[in-house]
Every structure is written in C-alpha cells, then in structure tokens.
Design a protein around this motif. Structure first.
Motif, PDB file in Angstrom:
ATOM      1  N   PRO A  30       0.822  -1.211   0.000  1.00 31.16           N
ATOM      2  CA  PRO A  30       0.000   0.000   0.000  1.00 31.16           C
ATOM      3  C   PRO A  30       0.863   1.271   0.000  1.00 31.16           C
ATOM      4  N   ALA A  31       2.022   1.211   0.655  1.00 32.89           N
ATOM      5  CA  ALA A  31       2.913   2.375   0.682  1.00 32.89           C
ATOM      6  C   ALA A  31       3.399   2.717  -0.730  1.00 32.89           C
ATOM      7  N   TYR A  32       3.702   1.695  -1.516  1.00 33.24           N
ATOM      8  CA  TYR A  32       4.145   1.927  -2.892  1.00 33.24           C
ATOM      9  C   TYR A  32       3.037   2.566  -3.717  1.00 33.24           C
ATOM     10  N   LEU A  33       1.816   2.033  -3.627  1.00 30.50           N
ATOM     11  CA  LEU A  33       0.700   2.616  -4.383  1.00 30.50           C
ATOM     12  C   LEU A  33       0.425   4.039  -3.939  1.00 30.50           C
ATOM     13  N   SER A  34       0.481   4.282  -2.635  1.00 29.25           N
ATOM     14  CA  SER A  34       0.276   5.630  -2.128  1.00 29.25           C
ATOM     15  C   SER A  34       1.334   6.576  -2.695  1.00 29.25           C
ATOM     16  N   ALA A  35       2.581   6.133  -2.725  1.00 35.83           N
ATOM     17  CA  ALA A  35       3.658   6.957  -3.271  1.00 35.83           C
ATOM     18  C   ALA A  35       3.441   7.234  -4.756  1.00 35.83           C
ATOM     19  N   LEU A  36       2.954   6.243  -5.504  1.00 36.81           N
ATOM     20  CA  LEU A  36       2.639   6.462  -6.920  1.00 36.81           C
ATOM     21  C   LEU A  36       1.531   7.498  -7.067  1.00 36.81           C
ATOM     22  N   GLU A  37       0.478   7.345  -6.269  1.00 35.41           N
ATOM     23  CA  GLU A  37      -0.650   8.268  -6.361  1.00 35.41           C
ATOM     24  C   GLU A  37      -0.254   9.692  -6.001  1.00 35.41           C
ATOM     25  N   HIS A  38       0.645   9.848  -5.056  1.00 37.54           N
ATOM     26  CA  HIS A  38       1.023  11.186  -4.588  1.00 37.54           C
ATOM     27  C   HIS A  38       2.239  11.764  -5.299  1.00 37.54           C
ATOM     28  N   GLY A  39       2.804  11.038  -6.251  1.00 39.30           N
ATOM     29  CA  GLY A  39       3.926  11.560  -7.015  1.00 39.30           C
ATOM     30  C   GLY A  39       5.254  11.496  -6.302  1.00 39.30           C
ATOM     31  N   ARG A  41       6.910   8.611  -6.158  1.00 41.13           N
ATOM     32  CA  ARG A  41       7.634   7.532  -6.862  1.00 41.13           C
ATOM     33  C   ARG A  41       7.620   7.861  -8.343  1.00 41.13           C
ATOM     34  N   GLY A  42       8.627   7.387  -9.027  1.00 37.23           N
ATOM     35  CA  GLY A  42       8.741   7.637 -10.459  1.00 37.23           C
ATOM     36  C   GLY A  42       7.776   6.795 -11.268  1.00 37.23           C
ATOM     37  N   ARG A  43       8.117   6.640 -12.497  1.00 36.17           N
ATOM     38  CA  ARG A  43       7.254   5.886 -13.408  1.00 36.17           C
ATOM     39  C   ARG A  43       7.083   4.451 -12.932  1.00 36.17           C
ATOM     40  N   PRO A  44       5.870   3.929 -13.056  1.00 39.71           N
ATOM     41  CA  PRO A  44       5.668   2.514 -12.720  1.00 39.71           C
ATOM     42  C   PRO A  44       6.254   1.630 -13.815  1.00 39.71           C
TER      43      PRO A  44
END
Length: 117
Positions: A30-39, A41-44
């Motif tokens: 969930p932390a990874y998805l949250s980071a993706l949603e909030h910008g 984390r870089g490109r998936p």
C-alpha cells in the motif's frame, strides 16, 4: 501528484476500492501505491501498468496508462546541452517558476506545447 497517479486514484475511487485492497490485488505494498498516487515515486514498471489495465478492464484503451506513465516522472531533468541559449533559458525559467504557476497558466502552456505535436 503525477498524471499516472491521478488516473490510478480516479480508477480506484470510481470502483470503490481501497488503497490496501488494490495493493493486495496487484501484489504490491500500500505504501508503494500511495507513493505512486502522490507523485513520490517515479514511473511505474510496464508490468504494473499491465496489471492495472487488467485489473480495471481497460482493454479498449491500453495505451492511455502507458502514455500517462511516460509523463509521470516527478523529478524531471532537462538536458539543454547543444540547444540554443533561448531553450536553456526557457528550461531554467520553467524550473524556477513551476511551483508558482496557476492552473490556468499551466493549461495555457500545455496548449502551446500540444499544438506543436
């Protein structure tokens, strides 16, 4: 937030799926998805993009998430080596002012850039 993160959140909310529920289905944290949603984390990866397409049944427009992912690196580096001094100045001015641009100004700049393609 990145374009991919915004779309991922919208898809999740449209279906009423929690962040934890989607993370479990995609076998990521969930932390990874949250980071993706909030910008944060870089490109998936291409694999994650495919998993999201499959999970939400986006078969009619598979390219949409791929396009959004390409435009979703939160720490952009512009290499103006070999370009004109005007191009370098533009890149530097944008870097200095990006945080203070209004949504209307951002939309106007996007319209100019999209008109050139």
């Amino acid at each position: 937030m990145t374009p991919f993160g915004a779309r991922l959140r919208a898809l999740r909310e449209e279906k009423g799926i929690t962040l934890s529920g989607l993370a479990a289905a995609l076998q990521v944290s969930p932390a990874y998805l949250s980071a993706l949603e909030h910008g944060r984390r870089g490109r998936p990866s291409a694999g994650l993009i495919q998993q999201v397409n499959d999970y939400f049944g986006l078969w009619d427009n598979v390219e949409e998430l791929e396009r959004l992912a390409r435009l979703s690196h939160p720490r952009v580096v512009l290499d103006t080596a070999g370009l004109s001094p005007e191009a370098t100045e533009l890149a530097n001015r944008l870097a200095l002012r990006i945080r203070s641009l209004t949504p209307a100004r951002i939309a106007a700049l996007r319209a100019v850039l999209e008109g050139e393609e």
